[in-house]
Design a protein around this motif. Structure first.
Motif, short mmCIF file in Angstrom:
data_model
loop_
_atom_site.label_atom_id
_atom_site.label_comp_id
_atom_site.label_asym_id
_atom_site.label_seq_id
_atom_site.Cartn_x
_atom_site.Cartn_y
_atom_site.Cartn_z
N MET A 1 0.30 -1.17 0.25
CA MET A 1 -0.17 0.11 0.02
C MET A 1 1.04 1.02 -0.28
O MET A 1 0.24 2.39 -0.77
CB MET A 1 -1.30 -0.49 1.30
CG MET A 1 -2.42 1.26 1.36
SD MET A 1 -2.87 0.73 0.26
CE MET A 1 -4.18 2.37 0.59
N GLU A 2 1.62 0.97 0.93
CA GLU A 2 3.03 2.97 0.56
C GLU A 2 3.30 3.02 -0.59
O GLU A 2 4.23 3.86 -0.76
CB GLU A 2 4.06 2.19 2.19
CG GLU A 2 5.05 3.27 2.08
CD GLU A 2 6.17 3.19 2.63
OE1 GLU A 2 7.20 3.64 2.83
OE2 GLU A 2 5.74 2.43 4.04
N GLN A 3 4.09 1.38 -1.65
CA GLN A 3 4.73 1.77 -2.78
C GLN A 3 3.31 2.14 -3.98
O GLN A 3 3.48 3.28 -4.13
CB GLN A 3 5.02 0.46 -3.20
CG GLN A 3 6.11 -0.24 -2.98
CD GLN A 3 6.31 -1.45 -2.53
OE1 GLN A 3 6.47 -2.02 -3.24
NE2 GLN A 3 8.06 -2.25 -2.16
N VAL A 4 2.10 2.21 -3.44
CA VAL A 4 1.10 2.45 -4.33
C VAL A 4 1.53 3.71 -4.23
O VAL A 4 0.94 4.75 -5.03
CB VAL A 4 0.09 1.81 -4.06
CG1 VAL A 4 -1.10 2.47 -4.78
CG2 VAL A 4 -0.21 0.31 -5.01
N ASN A 6 3.04 6.09 -2.50
CA ASN A 6 4.29 6.62 -3.54
C ASN A 6 4.66 6.42 -4.97
O ASN A 6 4.96 7.99 -5.10
CB ASN A 6 6.24 5.83 -2.67
CG ASN A 6 6.10 6.22 -1.35
OD1 ASN A 6 5.66 7.10 -0.71
ND2 ASN A 6 6.63 4.94 -0.21
N LEU A 7 4.14 6.09 -4.87
CA LEU A 7 3.70 5.95 -6.63
C LEU A 7 3.19 7.13 -7.70
O LEU A 7 3.33 8.17 -8.12
CB LEU A 7 3.51 4.94 -7.25
CG LEU A 7 3.68 4.64 -9.43
CD1 LEU A 7 5.45 5.61 -9.29
CD2 LEU A 7 3.12 3.29 -9.77
N LEU A 8 2.13 7.43 -6.70
CA LEU A 8 0.81 8.47 -7.17
C LEU A 8 1.36 9.53 -6.18
O LEU A 8 1.23 11.27 -7.30
CB LEU A 8 -0.75 7.85 -5.97
CG LEU A 8 -1.07 6.53 -6.23
CD1 LEU A 8 -2.95 7.09 -5.46
CD2 LEU A 8 -1.83 7.18 -7.67
N LEU A 9 2.03 9.70 -5.98
CA LEU A 9 2.70 11.13 -5.14
C LEU A 9 3.66 11.86 -6.36
O LEU A 9 3.62 12.82 -6.18
CB LEU A 9 3.37 11.20 -3.94
CG LEU A 9 3.82 11.61 -3.38
CD1 LEU A 9 2.53 13.54 -2.56
CD2 LEU A 9 4.28 12.04 -1.85
N GLY A 13 3.90 14.20 -8.22
CA GLY A 13 4.44 16.46 -8.34
C GLY A 13 5.37 15.58 -9.47
O GLY A 13 5.54 17.30 -9.55
N LEU A 14 5.77 14.87 -10.50
CA LEU A 14 5.96 14.96 -11.47
C LEU A 14 4.94 15.86 -12.85
O LEU A 14 5.00 16.87 -13.47
CB LEU A 14 6.11 14.18 -12.29
CG LEU A 14 7.63 13.46 -11.72
CD1 LEU A 14 7.28 11.61 -12.49
CD2 LEU A 14 8.71 13.92 -12.09
N LEU A 15 3.83 15.62 -12.48
CA LEU A 15 2.34 16.45 -13.16
C LEU A 15 2.81 17.81 -13.29
O LEU A 15 2.52 18.83 -14.22
CB LEU A 15 1.33 16.06 -12.72
CG LEU A 15 0.01 16.78 -13.89
CD1 LEU A 15 0.17 15.89 -15.45
CD2 LEU A 15 -0.40 16.06 -13.26
N VAL A 16 2.51 18.56 -11.86
CA VAL A 16 2.89 19.49 -10.85
C VAL A 16 3.81 20.40 -11.57
O VAL A 16 3.91 20.97 -12.13
CB VAL A 16 2.86 19.56 -9.74
CG1 VAL A 16 3.12 20.69 -8.71
CG2 VAL A 16 1.19 19.09 -9.29
N GLY A 17 4.80 19.80 -11.44
CA GLY A 17 6.39 20.08 -11.66
C GLY A 17 6.68 20.05 -13.08
O GLY A 17 7.02 21.27 -13.51
N GLY A 18 5.71 19.63 -14.13
CA GLY A 18 5.84 20.16 -15.29
C GLY A 18 5.04 20.87 -16.15
O GLY A 18 5.23 21.40 -16.71
N LEU A 19 4.18 21.24 -14.82
CA LEU A 19 3.00 22.79 -15.20
C LEU A 19 3.68 23.74 -15.24
O LEU A 19 3.92 24.49 -15.68
CB LEU A 19 1.66 21.83 -15.08
CG LEU A 19 1.03 21.52 -15.31
CD1 LEU A 19 -0.20 20.96 -14.38
CD2 LEU A 19 0.81 21.40 -16.82
N VAL A 20 5.06 23.71 -14.02
CA VAL A 20 5.34 24.54 -13.63
C VAL A 20 6.62 25.84 -15.16
O VAL A 20 6.50 26.10 -14.66
CB VAL A 20 5.89 24.56 -12.30
CG1 VAL A 20 6.92 25.60 -11.97
CG2 VAL A 20 4.88 24.98 -11.31
#
Length: 101
Positions: A1-4, A6-9, A13-20
């Motif tokens: 569950m923790e891995q899932v 972490n993957l979602l987070l 983060g990559l999506l928000v970073g790309g938009l920025v």
């Protein structure tokens, strides 16, 4: 569950970073065009393109059954219509060159 989680987070983060990064890139291009005095010319070309993309998104949403075109269409289409309205204005709330008449 923790891995899932972490993957979602990480994905978020990559999506928000790309938009920025994309936003900063667009801002830098706009500043460079303004300094060279070519922003008005780019505006004249970008407004019709934004309207065309907006109509395409609305038509695609209506074809998929996501609402009637008269109810406003898709959210992306509405955002592009707002961008086209802003591009049509000269940045001071005036429409085109003959608005001061």
């Amino acid at each position: 569950m923790e891995q899932v989680l972490n993957l979602l987070l990480l994905r978020f983060g990559l999506l928000v970073g790309g938009l920025v990064v994309l936003t900063l890139l667009v801002f830098a291009v706009a500043v460079a065009l303004r300094r060279r005095g070519r922003l008005g010319e780019v505006r004249r070309y970008a407004a019709p393109a934004a309207r065309a993309v907006s109509r395409g998104l609305d038509a695609r949403g209506a074809a998929r059954g996501r609402g009637a075109p008269r109810s406003g269409g898709s959210l992306a289409g509405a955002a592009l219509r707002a961008a086209a309205r802003h591009l049509d204005d000269d940045g001071r709330g005036q429409r085109g060159r003959g608005a001061g008449r």
